[in-house]
Design a protein around this motif. Structure first.
Motif, short mmCIF file in Angstrom:
data_model
loop_
_atom_site.label_atom_id
_atom_site.label_comp_id
_atom_site.label_asym_id
_atom_site.label_seq_id
_atom_site.Cartn_x
_atom_site.Cartn_y
_atom_site.Cartn_z
N LYS A 44 0.84 -1.32 0.14
CA LYS A 44 -0.13 -0.02 0.23
C LYS A 44 0.94 1.32 0.04
N ARG A 45 1.83 1.04 0.72
CA ARG A 45 2.86 2.50 0.85
C ARG A 45 3.40 2.77 -0.57
N HIS A 105 2.43 1.59 -3.42
CA HIS A 105 0.92 1.89 -4.34
C HIS A 105 0.76 3.49 -4.24
N ASP A 106 1.03 3.77 -3.15
CA ASP A 106 0.46 5.24 -2.93
C ASP A 106 1.63 6.50 -3.38
N GLY A 122 3.13 11.65 -4.62
CA GLY A 122 4.25 10.64 -4.62
C GLY A 122 5.15 10.49 -5.74
N ASP A 145 -5.36 1.64 -12.35
CA ASP A 145 -4.97 2.13 -10.76
C ASP A 145 -5.55 0.95 -9.92
N ASP A 187 0.03 8.78 -7.09
CA ASP A 187 -0.34 9.81 -6.66
C ASP A 187 0.41 10.79 -7.17
#
Length: 149
Positions: A15-16, A18-19, A26, A65, A23
């Motif tokens: 998740k980290r 992917h974020d 990011g 996504d 984004d």
């Protein structure tokens, strides 16, 4: 058609990672070092800028996504990038980590420019890795190894 491929082990949860990929803030942190324009949403797109350039270096359309897969189609930028696909596939790895499989696919030919892009992608993916793990990013210009011009 030749492809750029990289596999990176990241000591951070999917998740980290992917974020940071899905984004615009990011992406700026690990790749461009400066704000992007547009939005990272399926069917939309964004543009990336490097240094003090007023014109975008590349533009991407977001095709996918999902938590384990992000796909961009290049719609603007260097001629050999147009129409290529940039894919980030995320897999859970032991102890809460992530295996990132990266591809920049569909190049017309394997040439010197593609080789330089592969080198720089490796560096920017290392920036993504260290940033996801510790917050210590190495975006442009620190991450640029193969310079043009």
């Amino acid at each position: 058609m030749p492809d750029i491929l990289h596999r990176v082990s990241i000591d951070a949860p999917p998740k980290r990672v992917h974020d940071l990929i899905a984004d615009t803030g990011g992406i700026a942190s690990w790749w461009t070092g400066r704000p992007l324009t547009g939005e990272h949403a399926v069917g939309s797109g964004f543009a990336v800028y490097f240094g003090d350039a007023e014109q975008p270096a590349a533009a991407m359309e977001v095709l996918t996504d999902e938590p384990d897969r992000v796909v961009w189609r290049v719609t603007g930028g260097p001629g050999s990038w147009i129409g290529t696909l940039i894919t980030f596939t995320l897999r859970s790895a032991g102890r809460g980590g992530t295996t990132l499989l990266f591809s920049h696919a569909g190049w017309r030919e394997a040439d010197e420019f593609m080789s330089g892009c592969s080198t720089n992608w490796g560096s920017y993916l290392t920036s993504l890795k260290t940033g996801a793990e510790s917050g210590a990013f190495a975006a442009y210009p620190a991450g640029e190894i193969s310079r043009w011009g």
